[in-house]
Design a protein around this motif. Structure first.
Motif, PDB file in Angstrom:
ATOM      1  N   LYS A  64       0.829  -1.215   0.000  1.00  0.00           N
ATOM      2  CA  LYS A  64       0.000   0.000   0.000  1.00  0.00           C
ATOM      3  C   LYS A  64       0.857   1.257   0.000  1.00  0.00           C
ATOM      4  O   LYS A  64       0.546   2.230  -0.664  1.00  0.00           O
ATOM      5  N   VAL A  65       1.953   1.233   0.764  1.00  0.00           N
ATOM      6  CA  VAL A  65       2.787   2.426   0.915  1.00  0.00           C
ATOM      7  C   VAL A  65       3.658   2.665  -0.315  1.00  0.00           C
ATOM      8  O   VAL A  65       3.792   3.799  -0.769  1.00  0.00           O
ATOM      9  N   ILE A  66       4.267   1.612  -0.871  1.00  0.00           N
ATOM     10  CA  ILE A  66       5.178   1.813  -2.008  1.00  0.00           C
ATOM     11  C   ILE A  66       4.807   0.973  -3.228  1.00  0.00           C
ATOM     12  O   ILE A  66       5.616   0.822  -4.136  1.00  0.00           O
ATOM     13  N   GLY A  67       3.606   0.465  -3.278  1.00  0.00           N
ATOM     14  CA  GLY A  67       3.196  -0.374  -4.397  1.00  0.00           C
ATOM     15  C   GLY A  67       2.623   0.418  -5.554  1.00  0.00           C
ATOM     16  O   GLY A  67       2.753   1.642  -5.646  1.00  0.00           O
ATOM     17  N   ASN A  68       1.929  -0.274  -6.456  1.00  0.00           N
ATOM     18  CA  ASN A  68       1.370   0.340  -7.666  1.00  0.00           C
ATOM     19  C   ASN A  68       0.326   1.410  -7.369  1.00  0.00           C
ATOM     20  O   ASN A  68       0.256   2.422  -8.056  1.00  0.00           O
ATOM     21  N   GLN A  69      -0.487   1.202  -6.337  1.00  0.00           N
ATOM     22  CA  GLN A  69      -1.566   2.144  -6.046  1.00  0.00           C
ATOM     23  C   GLN A  69      -1.113   3.366  -5.249  1.00  0.00           C
ATOM     24  O   GLN A  69      -1.888   4.271  -5.012  1.00  0.00           O
ATOM     25  N   SER A  70       0.153   3.423  -4.833  1.00  0.00           N
ATOM     26  CA  SER A  70       0.595   4.526  -3.982  1.00  0.00           C
ATOM     27  C   SER A  70       0.889   5.802  -4.762  1.00  0.00           C
ATOM     28  O   SER A  70       0.970   6.874  -4.174  1.00  0.00           O
ATOM     29  N   GLY A  71       1.074   5.695  -6.072  1.00  0.00           N
ATOM     30  CA  GLY A  71       1.303   6.876  -6.904  1.00  0.00           C
ATOM     31  C   GLY A  71       2.645   7.541  -6.638  1.00  0.00           C
ATOM     32  O   GLY A  71       3.622   6.904  -6.266  1.00  0.00           O
ATOM     33  N   TRP A  72       2.662   8.866  -6.801  1.00  0.00           N
ATOM     34  CA  TRP A  72       3.933   9.592  -6.661  1.00  0.00           C
ATOM     35  C   TRP A  72       4.413   9.642  -5.219  1.00  0.00           C
ATOM     36  O   TRP A  72       5.608   9.773  -4.960  1.00  0.00           O
ATOM     37  N   ILE A  73       3.499   9.523  -4.267  1.00  0.00           N
ATOM     38  CA  ILE A  73       3.910   9.499  -2.858  1.00  0.00           C
ATOM     39  C   ILE A  73       4.719   8.226  -2.579  1.00  0.00           C
ATOM     40  O   ILE A  73       5.718   8.256  -1.860  1.00  0.00           O
ATOM     41  N   GLY A  74       4.331   7.121  -3.160  1.00  0.00           N
ATOM     42  CA  GLY A  74       5.075   5.881  -3.004  1.00  0.00           C
ATOM     43  C   GLY A  74       6.474   5.979  -3.593  1.00  0.00           C
ATOM     44  O   GLY A  74       7.443   5.473  -3.026  1.00  0.00           O
ATOM     45  N   VAL A  75       6.574   6.661  -4.738  1.00  0.00           N
ATOM     46  CA  VAL A  75       7.891   6.866  -5.350  1.00  0.00           C
ATOM     47  C   VAL A  75       8.756   7.727  -4.441  1.00  0.00           C
ATOM     48  O   VAL A  75       9.941   7.451  -4.222  1.00  0.00           O
ATOM     49  N   LEU A  76       8.166   8.769  -3.867  1.00  0.00           N
ATOM     50  CA  LEU A  76       8.888   9.656  -2.959  1.00  0.00           C
ATOM     51  C   LEU A  76       9.356   8.908  -1.704  1.00  0.00           C
ATOM     52  O   LEU A  76      10.519   9.017  -1.298  1.00  0.00           O
ATOM     53  N   VAL A  77       8.459   8.135  -1.103  1.00  0.00           N
ATOM     54  CA  VAL A  77       8.813   7.358   0.094  1.00  0.00           C
ATOM     55  C   VAL A  77       9.917   6.347  -0.234  1.00  0.00           C
ATOM     56  O   VAL A  77      10.885   6.206   0.520  1.00  0.00           O
ATOM     57  N   SER A  78       9.796   5.664  -1.367  1.00  0.00           N
ATOM     58  CA  SER A  78      10.823   4.695  -1.770  1.00  0.00           C
ATOM     59  C   SER A  78      12.169   5.374  -1.988  1.00  0.00           C
ATOM     60  O   SER A  78      13.210   4.843  -1.591  1.00  0.00           O
ATOM     61  N   GLY A  79      12.153   6.540  -2.606  1.00  0.00           N
ATOM     62  CA  GLY A  79      13.396   7.281  -2.835  1.00  0.00           C
ATOM     63  C   GLY A  79      14.052   7.710  -1.542  1.00  0.00           C
ATOM     64  O   GLY A  79      15.276   7.605  -1.391  1.00  0.00           O
ATOM     65  N   ILE A  80      13.249   8.168  -0.589  1.00  0.00           N
ATOM     66  CA  ILE A  80      13.796   8.591   0.706  1.00  0.00           C
ATOM     67  C   ILE A  80      14.381   7.391   1.453  1.00  0.00           C
ATOM     68  O   ILE A  80      15.495   7.455   1.979  1.00  0.00           O
ATOM     69  N   ILE A  81      13.650   6.297   1.484  1.00  0.00           N
ATOM     70  CA  ILE A  81      14.142   5.097   2.167  1.00  0.00           C
ATOM     71  C   ILE A  81      15.419   4.594   1.502  1.00  0.00           C
ATOM     72  O   ILE A  81      16.396   4.251   2.174  1.00  0.00           O
ATOM     73  N   GLY A  82      15.458   4.578   0.176  1.00  0.00           N
ATOM     74  CA  GLY A  82      16.652   4.140  -0.533  1.00  0.00           C
ATOM     75  C   GLY A  82      17.841   5.045  -0.284  1.00  0.00           C
ATOM     76  O   GLY A  82      18.971   4.589  -0.114  1.00  0.00           O
ATOM     77  N   SER A  83      17.590   6.346  -0.226  1.00  0.00           N
ATOM     78  CA  SER A  83      18.678   7.293   0.038  1.00  0.00           C
ATOM     79  C   SER A  83      19.227   7.124   1.438  1.00  0.00           C
ATOM     80  O   SER A  83      20.443   7.173   1.651  1.00  0.00           O
ATOM     81  N   VAL A  84      18.354   6.932   2.403  1.00  0.00           N
ATOM     82  CA  VAL A  84      18.790   6.784   3.787  1.00  0.00           C
ATOM     83  C   VAL A  84      19.634   5.527   3.961  1.00  0.00           C
ATOM     84  O   VAL A  84      20.618   5.533   4.707  1.00  0.00           O
ATOM     85  N   THR A  85      19.292   4.466   3.255  1.00  0.00           N
ATOM     86  CA  THR A  85      20.066   3.229   3.415  1.00  0.00           C
ATOM     87  C   THR A  85      21.471   3.344   2.872  1.00  0.00           C
ATOM     88  O   THR A  85      22.357   2.607   3.285  1.00  0.00           O
ATOM     89  N   LEU A  86      21.711   4.268   1.955  1.00  0.00           N
ATOM     90  CA  LEU A  86      23.034   4.392   1.342  1.00  0.00           C
ATOM     91  C   LEU A  86      23.853   5.552   1.901  1.00  0.00           C
ATOM     92  O   LEU A  86      24.943   5.819   1.420  1.00  0.00           O
ATOM     93  N   ILE A  87      23.338   6.247   2.917  1.00  0.00           N
ATOM     94  CA  ILE A  87      24.107   7.315   3.546  1.00  0.00           C
ATOM     95  C   ILE A  87      25.217   6.680   4.367  1.00  0.00           C
ATOM     96  O   ILE A  87      24.964   5.778   5.164  1.00  0.00           O
TER      97      ILE A  87
END
Length: 111
Positions: free
Chosen positions: A63-86
């Motif tokens: 629900k949070v980062i899947g197909n139905q989440s839209g651009w908010i899901g993309v934003l959340v995924s990008g933030i989570i991905g960025s934090v993991t690589l800091i």
């Protein structure tokens, strides 16, 4: 498909070894060193995914980062991905002379 890629890789590695043993050994050492440099970030991502799967069920994550989440899901995924690589923060040491001078020091100073 994976088996075919592994077979081609093994064949080309063997061909390279017979053509020039020293270059092949040198390149394998370089590849291992690159893998060792990438490994901490890779393990961090694996641990984060494991913790997320342990805490949340797959439907919630979808629900949070899947197909139905839209651009908010993309934003959340990008933030989570960025934090993991800091990279881990290094300690900041400051001292006073005529003015305050701050600079980053390595976590483990060279000996």
């Amino acid at each position: 498909m994976n088996l075919a890629l592994y077979g081609v890789t093994l064949f080309l590695l063997t061909l390279s070894y017979f053509k020039d043993k020293n270059k092949t050994k040198k390149s394998l050492k370089k590849a291992l060193k690159s893998f060792e440099n990438i490994l901490p970030q890779f393990l961090g991502v694996i641990v984060l995914v494991g913790v997320l799967l342990a805490v949340f069920n797959p439907e919630t994550i979808s629900k949070v980062i899947g197909n139905q989440s839209g651009w908010i899901g993309v934003l959340v995924s990008g933030i989570i991905g960025s934090v993991t690589l800091i990279p881990f923060p290094q300690p900041l040491y400051c001292w006073k002379t005529e003015q305050a001078i701050c600079r980053l020091q390595p976590l483990y100073p060279p000996s």
